[in-house]
Design an enzyme around this catalytic site. Sequence first.
Site, PDB file in Angstrom:
ATOM      1  N   SER A 160       0.852  -1.189   0.000  1.00 42.58           N
ATOM      2  CA  SER A 160       0.000   0.000   0.000  1.00 42.58           C
ATOM      3  C   SER A 160       0.885   1.236   0.000  1.00 42.58           C
ATOM      4  CB  SER A 160      -0.891  -0.008   1.249  1.00 42.58           C
ATOM      5  OG  SER A 160      -1.564   1.223   1.407  1.00 42.58           O
ATOM      6  N   TYR A 173      -2.007  -0.556  10.607  1.00 45.02           N
ATOM      7  CA  TYR A 173      -2.042  -0.905   9.177  1.00 45.02           C
ATOM      8  C   TYR A 173      -0.787  -0.395   8.468  1.00 45.02           C
ATOM      9  CZ  TYR A 173      -3.771  -1.206   4.358  1.00 45.02           C
ATOM     10  OH  TYR A 173      -3.912  -1.494   3.014  1.00 45.02           O
TER      11      TYR A 173
END
Length: 334
Positions: A160, A173
């Site tokens: 990501s 995350y």
Amino acid sequence: MALIFLLQTFYYLAFGWPEKSLSKDIALITGGGNGLGRLLALRLCKMGTKVVIWDINKTGINKTVEMLNDLGGYCKGYVVDISKREEVYKAAEEVQRDVGDISVLINNAGVVSGFNLLDTPDHLIERSFNVNVMAHFWTTKAFLPKMIENENGHIVTIASMAGHVGINKLVDYSASKFAAVGFDEALRLELEVLGHNNIKTTCICPFFIQQTGMFDNVWARWVSTLNPNEVADRIITAIKRNEKLAIIPSFLRGLLILKWATPFRCTTAFLRCIVPDAAPHSRPEKSVLNATANATTITSKVDIMSTFKENLSPLTNASSLLMQRSSSLGERVL
């Protein structure tokens, strides 16, 4: 040597990148029961790739398998909790026995909590790391030996942009995705040092993707959230070209340079402008980070009102001047 690679890149940019065929490969996709994993499975199926999907959702697995079979492709699904090491190793043996040697491993499965750090239960932090990065170790250790033996393999890490920059409400995350980016880079270097040049790795770092169930409600500005079909197309292209890193959209690659070229306060201000809230509907408006301050403020107000009541009691019934205040969602009243 660096000059040769640089000239090669310019040549490919001018005349097109060579692309390999995936028609004879067997690809395993974690998290293939829905979302981006399913879209990748559909695209690989259309190219003639045998597809194996792992997911914890049996219904999602059945749906993906049905869709691929309807296209005339080969797909086999397994219910696997990739956060559990022994379950991964056991399922890998079943896949090798039932289907064959995996030559393309796509570590796609991911989870997100979307809470402020002190609001995040410990088990959700552990889950983020177990699924988003630790599972990559287990799947890679399970399938890499056969890739080396066959002198053919490709390991794809779906990371990501949050693996390059920190984002509010995504502490666990982002940390797990930073680790996933590091995993890919270190693994690639290790394979090169060991002489396994036929084993490729690709790290995919997209911005927030729509309609995957993870960031559907993200509040982002300036950079639009991504269409999952376009992201899936870009990932397949990156695999076929043996790209080492694919940042989606590509112009964000240039912005990453600014992270290290500008003061930290400039970077954080920019990030707060781009992503004011990564999970606007995940928690109450106020965090427990401010609970003590809120409680102190409320207590102070009560003390003031109590003093006000005592001072007025000789003159009037002050209780009629006071309103009961109930605590707001997310606040603590002492």
